[in-house]
Design a protein around this motif. Sequence first.
Motif, PDB file in Angstrom:
ATOM      1  N   LEU A  81       0.908  -1.206   0.088  1.00  0.00           N
ATOM      2  CA  LEU A  81      -0.201   0.077  -0.270  1.00  0.00           C
ATOM      3  C   LEU A  81       0.987   1.095  -0.336  1.00  0.00           C
ATOM      4  N   THR A  82       1.543   1.331   0.306  1.00  0.00           N
ATOM      5  CA  THR A  82       3.014   2.715   0.848  1.00  0.00           C
ATOM      6  C   THR A  82       3.956   2.652   0.150  1.00  0.00           C
ATOM      7  N   ARG A  83       4.150   1.313  -0.588  1.00  0.00           N
ATOM      8  CA  ARG A  83       4.941   1.620  -1.747  1.00  0.00           C
ATOM      9  C   ARG A  83       6.671   1.212  -0.788  1.00  0.00           C
ATOM     10  N   ILE A  84       6.534   1.343   0.240  1.00  0.00           N
ATOM     11  CA  ILE A  84       7.632   1.668   0.560  1.00  0.00           C
ATOM     12  C   ILE A  84       8.546  -0.253   0.545  1.00  0.00           C
ATOM     13  N   ALA A  85       9.322  -0.356   0.783  1.00  0.00           N
ATOM     14  CA  ALA A  85       9.768  -2.223   0.463  1.00  0.00           C
ATOM     15  C   ALA A  85       8.706  -2.920   0.633  1.00  0.00           C
ATOM     16  N   PRO A  86       7.993  -3.009  -0.689  1.00  0.00           N
ATOM     17  CA  PRO A  86       7.196  -3.662  -1.432  1.00  0.00           C
ATOM     18  C   PRO A  86       7.210  -5.277  -1.133  1.00  0.00           C
ATOM     19  N   VAL A  87       8.169  -5.415  -1.798  1.00  0.00           N
ATOM     20  CA  VAL A  87       9.151  -6.749  -1.616  1.00  0.00           C
ATOM     21  C   VAL A  87       8.353  -7.279  -0.400  1.00  0.00           C
ATOM     22  N   LEU A  88       8.273  -7.472   1.063  1.00  0.00           N
ATOM     23  CA  LEU A  88       8.231  -7.574   1.880  1.00  0.00           C
ATOM     24  C   LEU A  88       6.488  -8.154   2.097  1.00  0.00           C
ATOM     25  N   THR A  89       5.535  -8.039   1.322  1.00  0.00           N
ATOM     26  CA  THR A  89       4.556  -8.564   0.783  1.00  0.00           C
ATOM     27  C   THR A  89       4.811  -9.418   0.419  1.00  0.00           C
ATOM     28  N   PRO A  90       4.708 -10.242  -0.420  1.00  0.00           N
ATOM     29  CA  PRO A  90       5.210 -11.468  -1.200  1.00  0.00           C
ATOM     30  C   PRO A  90       6.082 -12.683  -0.534  1.00  0.00           C
ATOM     31  N   LEU A  91       6.879 -12.067   0.252  1.00  0.00           N
ATOM     32  CA  LEU A  91       7.429 -12.717   2.064  1.00  0.00           C
ATOM     33  C   LEU A  91       6.287 -13.098   3.014  1.00  0.00           C
ATOM     34  N   ALA A  92       5.516 -11.800   2.949  1.00  0.00           N
ATOM     35  CA  ALA A  92       5.179 -12.657   4.180  1.00  0.00           C
ATOM     36  C   ALA A  92       3.883 -13.126   3.562  1.00  0.00           C
TER      37      ALA A  92
END
Length: 158
Positions: A81-92
């Motif tokens: 949502l914030t596009r700050i470190a969005p790689v965390l989304t697929p990692l989650a």
Amino acid sequence: MESHATSSTVPRAAATGRGLRVALWSAQIALAIVFALAGWMKVSTPSADLAKMAPGFPLALLRFIGIAELAGSIGIILPALTRIAPVLTPLASSGFVIVMASAAVLHLVRGQFGELAVVVVLGAIAYFVAWGRFKRAPIARREGHGITGLHLDEGRQS
């Protein structure tokens, strides 16, 4: 022979991309809600009641799983949502896949086949989000933000 895209194929491709993004966001929101509720239940339920719900499991492990589920429910939405470190989304989402695979093995070993269907569906949705956000529709990082979003050398003049 050279291939040219016609005006009818461009909107279809854009609609497919948009449809995928809508499906991914819908799946992310659904997973966030499910895991936030499950995590909150594990964290907030009194110890005696939680022990009755999951006999044979250490209370500390159940609390840890609850905290991890709460963190994952934030991690599957907020970075995208914030596009700050969005790689965390697929990692989650990948973390949810691991949790659901572990839960599936546990339910199989215990012969709890009724619970297995929900676990498999949630695992498949989590896999879809991980695949989609890693491969097909990754979210671009906001310009000027790293993992922390700190700019340590801003305002410094040479």
